[in-house]
Design an enzyme around this catalytic site. Structure first.
Site, PDB file in Angstrom:
ATOM      1  N   GLN A 101       7.891 -21.804 -26.627  1.00  0.00           N
ATOM      2  CA  GLN A 101       8.591 -22.832 -25.878  1.00  0.00           C
ATOM      3  C   GLN A 101       8.378 -24.187 -26.556  1.00  0.00           C
ATOM      4  OE1 GLN A 101       7.454 -24.474 -21.870  1.00  0.00           O
ATOM      5  NE2 GLN A 101       9.265 -23.325 -21.221  1.00  0.00           N
ATOM      6  N   TYR A 187      10.555 -33.154 -18.014  1.00  0.00           N
ATOM      7  CA  TYR A 187      10.218 -33.547 -19.375  1.00  0.00           C
ATOM      8  C   TYR A 187      11.451 -34.141 -20.061  1.00  0.00           C
ATOM      9  CZ  TYR A 187       5.957 -31.136 -18.175  1.00  0.00           C
ATOM     10  OH  TYR A 187       4.805 -30.762 -17.527  1.00  0.00           O
ATOM     11  N   ARG A 234      15.135 -23.520 -20.871  1.00  0.00           N
ATOM     12  CA  ARG A 234      14.650 -23.471 -19.494  1.00  0.00           C
ATOM     13  C   ARG A 234      15.133 -24.715 -18.757  1.00  0.00           C
ATOM     14  NH1 ARG A 234       8.626 -22.816 -16.731  1.00  0.00           N
ATOM     15  NH2 ARG A 234       9.105 -20.799 -15.795  1.00  0.00           N
ATOM     16  N   GLY A 323       4.292 -15.893 -13.862  1.00  0.00           N
ATOM     17  CA  GLY A 323       3.295 -16.744 -14.493  1.00  0.00           C
ATOM     18  C   GLY A 323       1.890 -16.390 -14.060  1.00  0.00           C
ATOM     19  N   ARG A 324       1.482 -16.866 -12.890  1.00  0.00           N
ATOM     20  CA  ARG A 324       0.106 -16.646 -12.432  1.00  0.00           C
ATOM     21  C   ARG A 324      -0.232 -15.164 -12.338  1.00  0.00           C
ATOM     22  NH1 ARG A 324       2.201 -21.089 -10.008  1.00  0.00           N
ATOM     23  NH2 ARG A 324       0.939 -23.000 -10.054  1.00  0.00           N
TER      24      ARG A 324
END
Length: 379
Positions: A101, A187, A234, A323-324
């Site tokens: 990424q 971002y 993304r 993810g987690r």
């Protein structure tokens, strides 16, 4: 409704996969210092999770200017490229596939990362945002406020586009199978898309077309460099935190999807907020996005097997990223397929540190299967 579920075979970025479980990017802040260099511990961590249909790495800054958190890896130096090669070799040896990424944080940064200079952004807008920064005196990390950034000059914006191009070229040298552009979570690319963070009056601001220009130029530069089939992005349509509540963001992202469809990119990866009172993805938006983009869509947002199967069977997504759950369960696809217990994620070890809470999570052992069989027989 279709009969597609999480364990149906599919094709992603030109490769046949046996299931639709993707490893989502998760910032872990464990690069070697100084230099933000990926290392052998990173290689172990990612190789442990090579059974994913696709691994998307933690976000990696495309340049020193793009850095916003302590100890995050980069992909702009020779040492970083060599470090990432350790990772890609380890993942490929296990039969996995991995995209890096690419990240420029924009205003989500701190002067301590830039020799005392302000972080950059589309516009010098005050906002509410924090980043994770390690105090060099104590070695302890904490969340600290980001200051009001300075606005990029028009020529500087074009230079950042070329930084993305070079990072994509570096990714190929490092052995990655492709790149995912980080256009989400407040971002830099996301900042250009939104009227709340982009107040520019040049060709990169104002109209929806102008606010999309930076995203399009980045995608074009990377696709021209490494191929559209190795290029993905993304996006976070419903993000409101970090000063990103833009009234025009949904139609802006739908217009982006039309461009991305025509460009033939590998996939769109959607961030769905996973906190309790977060804005919810609407059925209307999911349908409108699918009408604009028929190529693979990955969704990520606290899914379980039931909710993943629902979004897949409705045709709103083709893959689901975790993810987690993937952090704590390196063999997550197997555990989900066999309905095995999931280990708990230790949030205290998320950023920084060593192997604890990183590469020390165990796969489900065969002897645990035998113990379960014996318990069932005894019962």
């Amino acid at each position: 409704m279709s009969h597609v579920d999480l364990f149906s075979a599919a094709t992603l970025a030109g490769r046949h996969v046996e299931h639709r479980v993707v490893m989502a990017p998760m910032t872990r802040a464990r690069s070697t210092q100084p230099g933000d260099v990926p290392n052998r511990t990173n290689a172990i961590y990612y190789a442990q999770r090579a059974s994913a249909a696709l691994i998307v790495t933690e976000a990696s800054q495309i340049s020193p200017q793009g850095k916003g958190y302590s100890f995050t890896p980069g992909i702009h130096s020779d040492e970083q490229i060599a470090g990432w090669r350790l990772v890609t070799d380890a993942v490929h040896e296990k039969g996995g596939r991995i995209f890096v990424q690419l990240w420029h944080v924009g205003r989500m940064s701190h002067p301590d990362f830039h020799g005392g200079e302000l972080p950059v952004a589309p516009s010098a807008v005050e906002f509410d945002g924090q980043i994770w920064k390690v105090d060099p005196a104590t070695g302890q990390g904490a969340m600290v406020d980001s200051p009001t950034p300075r606005a990029l000059a028009t020529e500087e914006v074009r230079e950042v586009v070329q930084d993305f191009r070079r990072a994509a070229r570096n990714a190929m040298e490092a052995g990655f199978d492709g790149v995912e552009i980080h256009g989400a979570n407040g971002y830099l690319i996301d900042q250009f898309l939104r009227t709340t963070s982009n107040l520019r009056t040049d060709e990169y601001g104002g109209s929806r077309e102008n606010r999309l220009r930076f995203l399009k130029e980045v995608v074009d530069a990377i696709a021209d460099e490494i191929g559209a089939e190795r290029t993905a992005i993304r996006l976070a349509p419903f993000l409101t935190a970090r000063g990103m509540a833009c009234p025009d963001i949904l139609p802006t992202i739908l217009d982006a999807a039309t461009f991305l469809q025509a460009r033939g990119i590998a996939y769109i990866h959607l961030v769905e907020a996973d906190w309790d009172d977060a804005p919810q993805f609407t059925e209307t938006f999911r349908r409108e996005l699918r009408e604009r983009f028929s190529r693979p869509i990955i969704v990520a947002g606290n899914y379980d097997v039931e909710s993943a199967n629902r979004v897949l069977s409705n045709g709103y997504a083709d893959f689901v990223a975790f993810g987690r759950k993937f952090v704590a369960n390196p063999d997550l696809p197997r555990r989900l397929a066999l309905d095995l217990p999931l280990a708990d994620f230790d949030a205290s070890t998320l950023f920084g540190g060593d192997a604890r809470g990183y590469s020390d999570y165990s796969a489900w052992a065969e002897d645990e299967d035998e113990d379960e069989d014996e318990a069932v027989s005894a019962g």
